[in-house]
Design a protein around this motif. Structure first.
Motif, PDB file in Angstrom:
ATOM      1  N   ASP A  70      24.626  65.176  14.814  1.00  0.00           N
ATOM      2  CA  ASP A  70      22.603  64.494  14.053  1.00  0.00           C
ATOM      3  C   ASP A  70      22.134  64.584  15.227  1.00  0.00           C
ATOM      4  OD1 ASP A  70      20.629  62.757  13.632  1.00  0.00           O
ATOM      5  OD2 ASP A  70      21.446  61.045  13.010  1.00  0.00           O
TER       6      ASP A  70
ATOM      7  N   ASN B  27      23.973  55.986   4.291  1.00  0.00           N
ATOM      8  CA  ASN B  27      25.274  56.502   5.499  1.00  0.00           C
ATOM      9  C   ASN B  27      25.704  55.093   5.936  1.00  0.00           C
ATOM     10  OD1 ASN B  27      25.770  57.983   7.445  1.00  0.00           O
ATOM     11  ND2 ASN B  27      24.926  56.405   8.842  1.00  0.00           N
ATOM     12  N   TYR B  28      24.428  53.758   6.393  1.00  0.00           N
ATOM     13  CA  TYR B  28      25.150  52.639   6.934  1.00  0.00           C
ATOM     14  C   TYR B  28      26.711  52.650   6.145  1.00  0.00           C
ATOM     15  CZ  TYR B  28      25.550  47.529   8.007  1.00  0.00           C
ATOM     16  OH  TYR B  28      25.793  46.572   8.096  1.00  0.00           O
TER      17      TYR B  28
ATOM     18  N   GLU C  65      16.463  47.285  10.213  1.00  0.00           N
ATOM     19  CA  GLU C  65      17.222  47.929   9.634  1.00  0.00           C
ATOM     20  C   GLU C  65      18.721  47.133   9.119  1.00  0.00           C
ATOM     21  OE1 GLU C  65      18.921  50.649  12.416  1.00  0.00           O
ATOM     22  OE2 GLU C  65      16.907  51.750  12.332  1.00  0.00           O
TER      23      GLU C  65
ATOM     24  N   GLU D 244      17.791  56.907   2.947  1.00  0.00           N
ATOM     25  CA  GLU D 244      17.659  57.934   3.609  1.00  0.00           C
ATOM     26  C   GLU D 244      18.173  57.318   4.625  1.00  0.00           C
ATOM     27  OE1 GLU D 244      13.584  57.436   5.099  1.00  0.00           O
ATOM     28  OE2 GLU D 244      12.891  58.989   3.357  1.00  0.00           O
ATOM     29  N   SER D 245      18.611  55.532   4.292  1.00  0.00           N
ATOM     30  CA  SER D 245      19.617  55.370   6.127  1.00  0.00           C
ATOM     31  C   SER D 245      20.892  54.147   4.870  1.00  0.00           C
ATOM     32  CB  SER D 245      18.558  54.574   6.880  1.00  0.00           C
ATOM     33  OG  SER D 245      17.747  55.624   7.683  1.00  0.00           O
TER      34      SER D 245
END
Length: 441
Positions: free
Chosen positions: A65, A323-324, A285, A319-320
């Motif tokens: 990353d 992945n989480y 988040e 977007e996030s």
């Protein structure tokens, strides 16, 4: 600044330093994800901890990353004037080109051009950027080339940093399955076996020396006990049988309920959409709360302003969030907590269109259902993978698993997948006696 302020500042620095040292220890023990988590806590306590900031950047750098690594180093240089961060930033500019080489290598690998992809992956070894993924792919290239010693060397490089790395552990499991890596526990099993046998022989010897009268007394006492228990056992037998039958029915329904668990949650529309809460979940988040908020409302019933926030939430999940949930699913799968793994992977799957992680999520859903002996759903996700990613990272494994599992559902399908594996991957370690048996029957 007052004396109390100085003491408070000193306490924060000390706590931050302790957390940083703990993060380093975790990293050295092979737990990079946990190390990043603890490093974040160290930075939250003291945002001027230069060592923690640099270390966090490096760990993201190893994971590939680059943007995250550069952001952390920029913060460290901007606020702390840290020269090491400045050097990292300067050196990392060359890694943008390296990522392009890596991407090209992955395409060649997926096109089964192993030799050319290996050359490009080896070019990427110049620096430690993205070293976890690069070493994984080099290991897999060597598997396909039959150079297993080299493969093991690169697997160990990955596992030294990330013991829980699913890709590396999956490759290692395959090598163990086919006897390429010997199981060290076998020696322990042999020793334990010898000890157990010795104990059994010793017990037998002792019992042979027990006097006959004591044996008779023991047998008689057991008969009396059996008579006393007989009525009790007969009385409870019917209730026990009913309980067992109910248990079997419930066990059969468990997987079905687990699979439909998320769908059931999605049907709940009594939760009102809160734009403020969604904004808060995005900022903090809080992916699970955000996920539940997004799936529990009807987009068509939202006001224009709420729709804007809703779409912002959807984009953030893509977007996030993907992945989480993917990382959480992998983590639970590694711990053999298959229900949690499945739920997180299914959450990620929902928002994974267009994500490079979708193929991985699909494959690991297949593995998760297979581990739970849910053959139908395992086949379902393996088939999705085979149709959509026929030249992907797990193409060989998927064909192999489809051939094995389809035997219980459709033998012609099983034969088709086995033949496809043989044709597309003639040198694969999966072309074993099981595949030959399926093809010939």
């Amino acid at each position: 600044m007052s004396l109390n302020d100085e003491i408070s500042k000193g306490d924060k620095m000390d706590k931050s330093s302790k957390l940083y040292k703990k993060a380093v220890k975790l990293y050295n023990s092979g737990y990079i994800d946990k190390a990043i988590e603890i490093c974040d806590k160290s930075i939250n306590v003291n945002r001027r901890n230069r060592a923690a900031l640099n270390f966090k950047g490096l760990m993201h750098y190893f994971k590939g990353d680059l943007n995250a690594a550069q952001r952390v180093w920029e913060i460290n240089y901007k606020y702390n004037k840290d020269e090491i961060s400045k050097k990292y930033l300067k050196d990392s500019k060359n890694d943008e080109e390296k990522f392009n080489i890596y991407s090209e290598a992955v395409k060649l690998y997926e096109a089964i051009n192993v030799n050319e992809s290996l050359k490009l992956f080896q070019r990427c070894e110049i620096s430690d950027y993205n070293c976890i993924n690069i070493n994984n792919y080099i290991a897999m290239c060597y598997v396909k080339k039959g150079e297993y010693n080299k493969c093991i060397t690169y697997l160990n490089k990955v596992l030294k940093i990330d013991k829980n790395n699913l890709m590396a552990n999956n490759t290692k499991s395959k090598l163990k399955e086919y006897g390429i890596i010997k199981n060290k526990n076998n020696y322990k099993k042999v020793i334990v076996g010898i000890i157990v046998i010795g104990l059994i022989l010793g017990i037998c010897y002792v019992y042979k020396n027990i006097s006959s009268s004591k044996v008779k007394n023991y047998v008689n006492s057991e008969k009396v006990k059996d008579k006393k228990d007989k009525y009790k056992n007969n009385t409870n037998k019917h209730a026990y049988d009913v309980s067992e039958n109910n248990k079997k029915v419930n066990d059969k329904l468990t997987n079905k309920k687990a699979v439909n668990n998320i769908k059931t949650k999605e049907q709940k529309s009594d939760v009102k959409f809160s734009a403020n809460l969604v904004k808060q979940y995005i900022e903090n988040e809080e992916f699970i709360k955000l996920y539940n908020s997004l799936i529990s409302c009807n987009k068509e019933e939202l006001s224009i302003n709420d729709r804007l926030i809703y779409e912002k939430g959807i984009n953030f999940m893509k977007e996030s969030g993907v992945n989480y949930f993917y990382e959480k699913g992998r983590e639970y799968l590694q711990k053999e907590n298959y229900n949690e793994a499945k739920e997180n992977l299914l959450r990620g799957f929902r928002f994974s269109d267009g994500s490079f992680l979708k193929s991985h999520i699909v494959y690991f859903l297949g593995i998760t259902f297979e581990k739970q002996e849910d053959v139908s759903n395992a086949i379902k996700y393996y088939e999705i993978y085979e149709k959509s990613y026929s030249k992907g990272d797990y193409a060989e494994e998927t064909l192999y698993k489809l051939a094995l599992l389809s035997v219980y559902k459709n033998k012609e399908d099983a034969k088709m997948y086995a033949n496809k594996l043989k044709k597309n991957y003639p040198e694969s370690i999966y072309n074993n006696s099981k595949m030959k048996e399926i093809i010939n029957n």
